[in-house]
Design a protein around this motif. Structure first.
Motif, PDB file in Angstrom:
ATOM      1  N   CYS A 133       0.732  -1.149  -0.155  1.00 55.48           N
ATOM      2  CA  CYS A 133       0.015  -0.036   0.070  1.00 55.48           C
ATOM      3  C   CYS A 133       1.067   1.033   0.062  1.00 55.48           C
ATOM      4  N   CYS A 150      -0.500   4.511   0.199  1.00 61.94           N
ATOM      5  CA  CYS A 150      -1.067   5.461   0.785  1.00 61.94           C
ATOM      6  C   CYS A 150      -0.269   6.249   1.560  1.00 61.94           C
ATOM      7  N   CYS A 177      -0.160   4.947   5.407  1.00 65.93           N
ATOM      8  CA  CYS A 177       0.736   3.708   5.265  1.00 65.93           C
ATOM      9  C   CYS A 177       2.355   4.307   5.467  1.00 65.93           C
TER      10      CYS A 177
HETATM   11 ZN    ZN Z   1      -2.375   2.314   3.012  1.00 64.86          ZN
END
Ligand code: ZN
Ligand code: ZN
Length: 134
Positions: A30, A32, A35
């Motif tokens: 991930c 994002c 994260c």
């Molecule tokens: Zn994430």
């Protein structure tokens, strides 16, 4: 699955340990921003397993990064260990905290819209601009 398939890991200082006999639900990376922040890394690669199949011990601290997700870390050395989704009975194990990370290859990249611009993804797995399809 027998115990040969047990997944084990722990933090940098060794105070926190975890293990599970469950098969992974999925393996994803991930990209994002939550994260990135939580791991201090360009992206978060994790092995998702059933929460109720994980045994954990040690001084684990938890931080709720959203209403659905809380992050687990060692309160002694700071290693990011987990991303837990209680409602889904799922927990992500940080690939870097596994005793043997090598067998776990991300099968998808999610939130690639937030990927670091210098990072070239040259694998042949699906890339999703945001979250994975339902
Ligand atoms: Zn994430
Ligand atoms: Zn530690």
């Amino acid at each position: 699955m027998e115990s040969a398939c047990t997944i084990r890991g722990g933090c940098l200082c060794g105070a926190c340990r975890y293990e599970t006999d469950a098969a992974p639900i999925n393996v994803r990376a991930c990209h994002c921003r939550a994260c990135q922040k939580a791991t201090g890394a360009p992206f978060y690669a994790r092995v998702m397993v059933p929460l109720d199949a994980v045994r954990m011990e040690g001084p684990i601290g938890w931080f709720s990064s959203s209403p659905e997700v809380r992050r687990g870390f060692c309160t002694r050395c700071g290693t990011t260990l987990f991303s837990e989704r209680v409602a889904a009975n799922a927990i992500g194990l940080t690939i870097g905290s596994l005793d043997d990370p090598a067998p776990f290859r991300p099968e998808a990249h999610i939130w690639v819209s937030r990927k670091q611009p210098w990072l070239q993804l040259e694998d042949d797995v699906p890339h999703y601009a945001e979250g994975p399809p339902a």
